[in-house]
Design a protein around this motif. Structure first.
Motif, PDB file in Angstrom:
ATOM      1  N   LEU A  30       0.776  -1.234   0.000  1.00 19.12           N
ATOM      2  CA  LEU A  30       0.000   0.000   0.000  1.00 19.12           C
ATOM      3  C   LEU A  30       0.816   1.297   0.000  1.00 19.12           C
ATOM      4  N   ILE A  31       2.009   1.265   0.532  1.00 17.64           N
ATOM      5  CA  ILE A  31       2.796   2.493   0.671  1.00 17.64           C
ATOM      6  C   ILE A  31       3.753   2.632  -0.511  1.00 17.64           C
ATOM      7  N   PRO A  32       3.813   3.824  -1.119  1.00 20.05           N
ATOM      8  CA  PRO A  32       4.752   4.046  -2.230  1.00 20.05           C
ATOM      9  C   PRO A  32       6.204   3.805  -1.799  1.00 20.05           C
ATOM     10  N   ASP A  33       7.040   3.420  -2.765  1.00 16.61           N
ATOM     11  CA  ASP A  33       8.428   3.055  -2.477  1.00 16.61           C
ATOM     12  C   ASP A  33       9.220   4.164  -1.800  1.00 16.61           C
ATOM     13  N   PHE A  34       9.070   5.421  -2.228  1.00 17.13           N
ATOM     14  CA  PHE A  34       9.880   6.487  -1.644  1.00 17.13           C
ATOM     15  C   PHE A  34       9.508   6.735  -0.173  1.00 17.13           C
ATOM     16  N   ILE A  35       8.230   6.596   0.174  1.00 17.66           N
ATOM     17  CA  ILE A  35       7.830   6.751   1.577  1.00 17.66           C
ATOM     18  C   ILE A  35       8.296   5.539   2.381  1.00 17.66           C
ATOM     19  N   HIS A  36       8.164   4.382   1.792  1.00 18.95           N
ATOM     20  CA  HIS A  36       8.630   3.158   2.448  1.00 18.95           C
ATOM     21  C   HIS A  36      10.130   3.243   2.738  1.00 18.95           C
ATOM     22  N   GLY A  37      10.908   3.718   1.762  1.00 19.16           N
ATOM     23  CA  GLY A  37      12.353   3.868   1.947  1.00 19.16           C
ATOM     24  C   GLY A  37      12.698   4.859   3.044  1.00 19.16           C
ATOM     25  N   TYR A  38      11.944   5.953   3.109  1.00 25.24           N
ATOM     26  CA  TYR A  38      12.190   6.970   4.139  1.00 25.24           C
ATOM     27  C   TYR A  38      11.956   6.384   5.527  1.00 25.24           C
ATOM     28  N   PHE A  39      10.812   5.718   5.714  1.00 23.50           N
ATOM     29  CA  PHE A  39      10.511   5.147   7.025  1.00 23.50           C
ATOM     30  C   PHE A  39      11.451   3.996   7.379  1.00 23.50           C
ATOM     31  N   SER A  40      11.854   3.230   6.394  1.00 23.41           N
ATOM     32  CA  SER A  40      12.803   2.145   6.655  1.00 23.41           C
ATOM     33  C   SER A  40      14.132   2.687   7.152  1.00 23.41           C
ATOM     34  N   SER A  41      14.630   3.739   6.496  1.00 25.58           N
ATOM     35  CA  SER A  41      15.908   4.318   6.930  1.00 25.58           C
ATOM     36  C   SER A  41      15.775   4.976   8.295  1.00 25.58           C
ATOM     37  N   LEU A  42      14.621   5.599   8.569  1.00 25.69           N
ATOM     38  CA  LEU A  42      14.390   6.209   9.871  1.00 25.69           C
ATOM     39  C   LEU A  42      14.349   5.147  10.967  1.00 25.69           C
ATOM     40  N   ARG A  44      15.698   2.141  10.842  1.00 28.51           N
ATOM     41  CA  ARG A  44      17.034   1.567  10.958  1.00 28.51           C
ATOM     42  C   ARG A  44      17.933   2.465  11.799  1.00 28.51           C
ATOM     43  N   MET A  45      17.852   3.788  11.572  1.00 28.65           N
ATOM     44  CA  MET A  45      18.665   4.734  12.328  1.00 28.65           C
ATOM     45  C   MET A  45      18.293   4.693  13.811  1.00 28.65           C
ATOM     46  N   LEU A  46      16.986   4.700  14.116  1.00 28.37           N
ATOM     47  CA  LEU A  46      16.550   4.636  15.510  1.00 28.37           C
ATOM     48  C   LEU A  46      16.944   3.318  16.160  1.00 28.37           C
ATOM     49  N   SER A  47      16.793   2.243  15.402  1.00 28.27           N
ATOM     50  CA  SER A  47      17.161   0.935  15.927  1.00 28.27           C
ATOM     51  C   SER A  47      18.648   0.866  16.245  1.00 28.27           C
ATOM     52  N   ASN A  48      19.475   1.355  15.352  1.00 24.35           N
ATOM     53  CA  ASN A  48      20.920   1.338  15.582  1.00 24.35           C
ATOM     54  C   ASN A  48      21.308   2.225  16.753  1.00 24.35           C
ATOM     55  N   ARG A  49      20.575   3.296  16.943  1.00 26.55           N
ATOM     56  CA  ARG A  49      20.912   4.239  18.013  1.00 26.55           C
ATOM     57  C   ARG A  49      20.534   3.696  19.380  1.00 26.55           C
ATOM     58  N   TYR A  50      19.354   3.078  19.493  1.00 25.22           N
ATOM     59  CA  TYR A  50      18.864   2.663  20.799  1.00 25.22           C
ATOM     60  C   TYR A  50      18.984   1.169  21.081  1.00 25.22           C
ATOM     61  N   PHE A  51      19.071   0.369  20.045  1.00 22.13           N
ATOM     62  CA  PHE A  51      19.118  -1.078  20.238  1.00 22.13           C
ATOM     63  C   PHE A  51      20.282  -1.683  19.473  1.00 22.13           C
ATOM     64  N   SER A  52      21.454  -1.127  19.627  1.00 22.16           N
ATOM     65  CA  SER A  52      22.584  -1.567  18.824  1.00 22.16           C
ATOM     66  C   SER A  52      23.297  -2.784  19.406  1.00 22.16           C
ATOM     67  N   GLN A  53      22.903  -3.222  20.582  1.00 20.44           N
ATOM     68  CA  GLN A  53      23.594  -4.349  21.183  1.00 20.44           C
ATOM     69  C   GLN A  53      22.590  -5.367  21.691  1.00 20.44           C
ATOM     70  N   LEU A  54      22.863  -6.603  21.388  1.00 20.91           N
ATOM     71  CA  LEU A  54      22.029  -7.703  21.857  1.00 20.91           C
ATOM     72  C   LEU A  54      22.955  -8.721  22.497  1.00 20.91           C
ATOM     73  N   THR A  55      22.649  -9.116  23.695  1.00 22.05           N
ATOM     74  CA  THR A  55      23.431 -10.122  24.385  1.00 22.05           C
ATOM     75  C   THR A  55      22.617 -11.405  24.438  1.00 22.05           C
ATOM     76  N   VAL A  56      23.215 -12.478  23.978  1.00 21.82           N
ATOM     77  CA  VAL A  56      22.561 -13.779  24.010  1.00 21.82           C
ATOM     78  C   VAL A  56      23.205 -14.594  25.128  1.00 21.82           C
ATOM     79  N   VAL A  57      22.383 -15.059  26.043  1.00 23.71           N
ATOM     80  CA  VAL A  57      22.871 -15.875  27.148  1.00 23.71           C
ATOM     81  C   VAL A  57      22.335 -17.281  26.949  1.00 23.71           C
ATOM     82  N   ILE A  58      23.231 -18.236  26.874  1.00 29.23           N
ATOM     83  CA  ILE A  58      22.845 -19.641  26.725  1.00 29.23           C
ATOM     84  C   ILE A  58      23.263 -20.341  28.009  1.00 29.23           C
TER      85      ILE A  58
END
Length: 117
Positions: A30-42, A44-58
């Motif tokens: 439903l969403i045009p490609d240019f809007i989809h690309g904008y939100f995807s990059s936004l 990704r940027m937020l994710s990298n800024r706030y959730f850049s580390q994941l620790t897996v404990v086994i």
């Protein structure tokens, strides 16, 4: 305050993942490609800024049962030893011909896969 069980956490994660997949499918249609690309990059940027580390404990044991995933991870990480690793375990099974090198408890080893640490 009691912590949720692993089953509850996995159920919530599975539900969130399914919802995300459904939302993404609808958004792709439903969403045009240019809007989809904008939100995807936004996102990704937020994710990298706030959730850049994941620790897996086994955990080594699940109750009184040994965890096969722990054994596999321990053997794999034994191949990733570096000069900064302070403690390792070396075994030779009774009927085996080769030594096995694994990580000792409380040792930190970094591994990189696809550019991700």
């Amino acid at each position: 305050m009691a912590l949720p069980s692993a089953k509850t956490v996995l159920s919530v994660v599975a539900s969130l993942t399914a919802s995300a997949v459904l939302f993404r499918t609808i958004a792709d249609d439903l969403i045009p490609d240019f809007i989809h690309g904008y939100f995807s990059s936004l996102l990704r940027m937020l994710s990298n800024r706030y959730f850049s580390q994941l620790t897996v404990v086994i955990e080594e044991f699940e109750g009184l049962t040994s965890n096969h995933m722990f054994e596999a991870a321990n053997i794999y990480l034994g191949t990733k030893l570096s000069p900064s690793t302070a403690r390792i375990k070396v075994n030779k099974p009774e009927k085996g011909e080769e030594l096995t090198v694994t990580v000792d408890k409380n040792q930190e080893i970094s591994d990189f896969y696809g550019g991700v640490k």
